[in-house]
Scaffold this active site. Structure first.
Site, PDB file in Angstrom:
ATOM      1  N   ASP A 260       4.574  18.514   0.728  1.00 48.61           N
ATOM      2  CA  ASP A 260       5.525  17.453   1.038  1.00 48.61           C
ATOM      3  C   ASP A 260       6.691  17.442   0.057  1.00 48.61           C
ATOM      4  O   ASP A 260       6.624  18.033  -1.034  1.00 48.61           O
ATOM      5  CB  ASP A 260       4.828  16.094   1.040  1.00 48.61           C
ATOM      6  CG  ASP A 260       4.299  15.697  -0.348  1.00 48.61           C
ATOM      7  OD1 ASP A 260       3.701  16.556  -1.017  1.00 48.61           O
ATOM      8  OD2 ASP A 260       4.501  14.530  -0.746  1.00 48.61           O
TER       9      ASP A 260
ATOM     10  N   ASP B 202      10.480  21.608  -4.996  1.00 50.12           N
ATOM     11  CA  ASP B 202       9.340  20.781  -5.384  1.00 50.12           C
ATOM     12  C   ASP B 202       8.646  20.322  -4.107  1.00 50.12           C
ATOM     13  O   ASP B 202       9.015  19.306  -3.533  1.00 50.12           O
ATOM     14  CB  ASP B 202       9.837  19.584  -6.187  1.00 50.12           C
ATOM     15  CG  ASP B 202       8.739  18.670  -6.664  1.00 50.12           C
ATOM     16  OD1 ASP B 202       7.559  19.052  -6.585  1.00 50.12           O
ATOM     17  OD2 ASP B 202       9.060  17.540  -7.086  1.00 50.12           O
TER      18      ASP B 202
ATOM     19  N   ASP C 202       3.574  23.556  -9.865  1.00 52.04           N
ATOM     20  CA  ASP C 202       4.368  22.401  -9.435  1.00 52.04           C
ATOM     21  C   ASP C 202       5.276  21.903 -10.551  1.00 52.04           C
ATOM     22  O   ASP C 202       5.586  20.713 -10.620  1.00 52.04           O
ATOM     23  CB  ASP C 202       3.399  21.290  -8.982  1.00 52.04           C
ATOM     24  CG  ASP C 202       4.105  20.089  -8.379  1.00 52.04           C
ATOM     25  OD1 ASP C 202       5.251  20.242  -7.928  1.00 52.04           O
ATOM     26  OD2 ASP C 202       3.510  18.995  -8.370  1.00 52.04           O
TER      27      ASP C 202
ATOM     28  N   GLU D  35       1.612  14.565  -2.051  1.00 50.37           N
ATOM     29  CA  GLU D  35       1.583  14.500  -3.520  1.00 50.37           C
ATOM     30  C   GLU D  35       2.703  13.611  -4.045  1.00 50.37           C
ATOM     31  O   GLU D  35       2.520  12.882  -5.024  1.00 50.37           O
ATOM     32  CB  GLU D  35       1.703  15.906  -4.107  1.00 50.37           C
ATOM     33  CG  GLU D  35       1.474  15.980  -5.614  1.00 50.37           C
ATOM     34  CD  GLU D  35       2.726  15.763  -6.460  1.00 50.37           C
ATOM     35  OE1 GLU D  35       2.594  15.626  -7.688  1.00 50.37           O
ATOM     36  OE2 GLU D  35       3.843  15.718  -5.883  1.00 50.37           O
ATOM     37  N   GLU D  36       3.849  13.655  -3.396  1.00 53.31           N
ATOM     38  CA  GLU D  36       5.014  12.914  -3.898  1.00 53.31           C
ATOM     39  C   GLU D  36       4.822  11.398  -3.833  1.00 53.31           C
ATOM     40  O   GLU D  36       5.537  10.658  -4.509  1.00 53.31           O
ATOM     41  CB  GLU D  36       6.269  13.305  -3.109  1.00 53.31           C
ATOM     42  CG  GLU D  36       6.715  14.745  -3.309  1.00 53.31           C
ATOM     43  CD  GLU D  36       7.260  15.019  -4.695  1.00 53.31           C
ATOM     44  OE1 GLU D  36       7.267  14.092  -5.532  1.00 53.31           O
ATOM     45  OE2 GLU D  36       7.681  16.157  -4.951  1.00 53.31           O
TER      46      GLU D  36
ATOM     47  N   HIS E  92       1.798  21.541  -3.434  1.00 57.11           N
ATOM     48  CA  HIS E  92       1.894  20.538  -2.370  1.00 57.11           C
ATOM     49  C   HIS E  92       3.021  20.876  -1.401  1.00 57.11           C
ATOM     50  O   HIS E  92       4.035  21.462  -1.781  1.00 57.11           O
ATOM     51  CB  HIS E  92       2.050  19.124  -2.934  1.00 57.11           C
ATOM     52  CG  HIS E  92       3.299  18.861  -3.705  1.00 57.11           C
ATOM     53  ND1 HIS E  92       4.474  18.425  -3.111  1.00 57.11           N
ATOM     54  CD2 HIS E  92       3.578  18.935  -5.025  1.00 57.11           C
ATOM     55  CE1 HIS E  92       5.400  18.236  -4.026  1.00 57.11           C
ATOM     56  NE2 HIS E  92       4.886  18.554  -5.206  1.00 57.11           N
TER      57      HIS E  92
END
Length: 402
Positions: A80, A138, A195, A172-173, A78
């Site tokens: 974001d 991340d 991830d 995703e976050e 991801h």
């Protein structure tokens, strides 16, 4: 381009997602990195590299001649970063860790007493923050590792490999990374999210998750004449919190232990809105936790009057273990790929969730999670070892090799 250089480029983009936005993606600036990645993948030679109108980046690395019959494999990360800490104007630092406490460039430090596992990285180059923002490993470390692995395979056509489907997701976050994933653009029936945390970790179990929104309706009366009339919503919300088990919070649990976690409270005597999350690996215990909250609200409405506590309880995602058990070759293959490049795999449960959990359940794409090498995500103490990112590039190359 080396994985470190690529990672440092990616973290220069502010891609913080938003928990309060209803747009797709939740922040427009995520598309800036998305456009950059789509162009980069196209320049490298991946097929059909593009970003769709919703901010999802797709591309396909074709199989080498003679390997077209091997089922395609997906790699997902991801773009974001967490809204918990600023992801704007990041100033990463590359330091050689000599042991002991590690001062950050502007403020604070990585203290051994807080992070005793730092001892594993003595002598290594670490990419750290300056103490004012998160780093973005991340999951931009995962993005950089996937792109670098694809670049390596294109530069070494003598390495036989299967078709690789690539997808980079927004949001995703904030739990929305799989909302608009398009399987028609992803020619793989199995995949990995890249991830995870420290080097060697492989995860195929995650929390079952639910979100709590509790609105508390009070009655505000001038305090001089409030006796037997005022219902202070602030104190009523506190009463709800006091009913939650003290030892079942994130600060008191680990491994497979579930928890209740109050994330924020806002309001006044008239009305308070409380948000919380419920987590548990075990589905039966997860359902019992939701029932506990419902019973607590029912009890409090009995005390304060019907409608005083208004509960919205919504499931967020489920443990992907149930969907992965019939596909344990994915775990075996990941372990073999790590061992082939000198990394000892460690299978651990995720104390959170990933796009892979939702893809496993909602799209029938079994999707365990692989490490990126980073640590201390979502905070100013985040870091990623250079050597760990380089190893993960090697792992991904091995994973798709035929």
């Amino acid at each position: 381009m080396q994985v470190t250089e690529r990672f440092l480029k990616y973290v220069s983009f502010d891609t913080t997602s938003s928990e309060t936005s209803d747009t797709v993606p939740t922040t427009a600036h995520q598309k800036e990195l998305g456009r950059y990645l789509a162009d980069e993948l196209a320049r490298l030679g991946l097929e059909n590299a593009h970003m769709d109108q919703l901010g999802y980046v797709y591309a396909v690395l074709p199989a080498t001649p003679g390997q077209e019959h091997v089922p395609a494999l997906g790699l997902i990360s991801h773009m974001d970063t967490s809204p918990a800490v600023s992801g704007a104007d990041i100033h990463p630092q590359i330091v050689t860790y000599q042991g002991g406490d590690l001062p950050l460039a502007k403020t604070g430090c990585l203290r051994v007493k807080d992070f005793p596992f730092l001892s594993r990285y003595v002598g290594q180059q670490l990419i750290v923050t300056d103490g004012t923002t998160l780093l973005g490993a991340d999951d931009k470390a995962g993005v950089a590792e996937i792109v670098t692995a694809c670049e390596y395979l294109l530069a070494h056509p003598e390495i036989p490999h299967r078709t690789v489907a690539v997808c980079f997701t927004p949001d995703e976050e904030v739990g929305k990374g799989a909302d608009h994933f398009d399987p028609a653009k992803f020619p793989a029936k199995a995949a990995y999210t890249v991830d995870g945390g420290e080097l060697g970790e492989i995860e195929y179990e995650n929390f079952n998750a639910a979100a709590v929104t509790l609105t508390v309706h009070g009655v505000n009366i001038h305090p001089g004449s409030a006796k037997d009339k005022m219902k202070n919503a602030v104190l009523m919300a506190h009463q709800f919190i006091s009913l939650l088990p003290e030892a079942e919070t994130p600060a008191h649990t680990e491994g497979y232990e579930g928890f209740y976690h109050v994330t924020d409270v806002s309001g006044n005597e008239t009305e308070v809105v409380l948000h919380a999350i419920i987590r548990d690996h075990d589905r039966e215990k997860f359902e019992a936790r939701k029932t506990f909250v419902e019973n607590a609200v029912r009890y409090l409405n009995g005390v304060w009057g019907d409608g005083s506590f208004q509960l919205e309880l919504k499931d967020s995602y489920y443990n992907m273990k149930e969907k992965l058990l019939p596909h344990m070759e994915l775990i075996d293959n990941a372990c073999a790929a790590m061992r082939a490049v000198g990394v000892e795999p460690e299978i651990v449960p995720i104390r959170g969730g990933t796009d892979g959990a939702r893809l496993s359940w909602e799209r029938d794409i079994p999707c365990p999670n692989l490490c990126t090498g980073g640590a201390n995500f979502h905070g100013v103490h985040e870091f990623v070892p250079v050597a760990s990112m380089e190893k993960m590039v090697q792992v991904l190359v091995e994973l798709v090799r035929c």
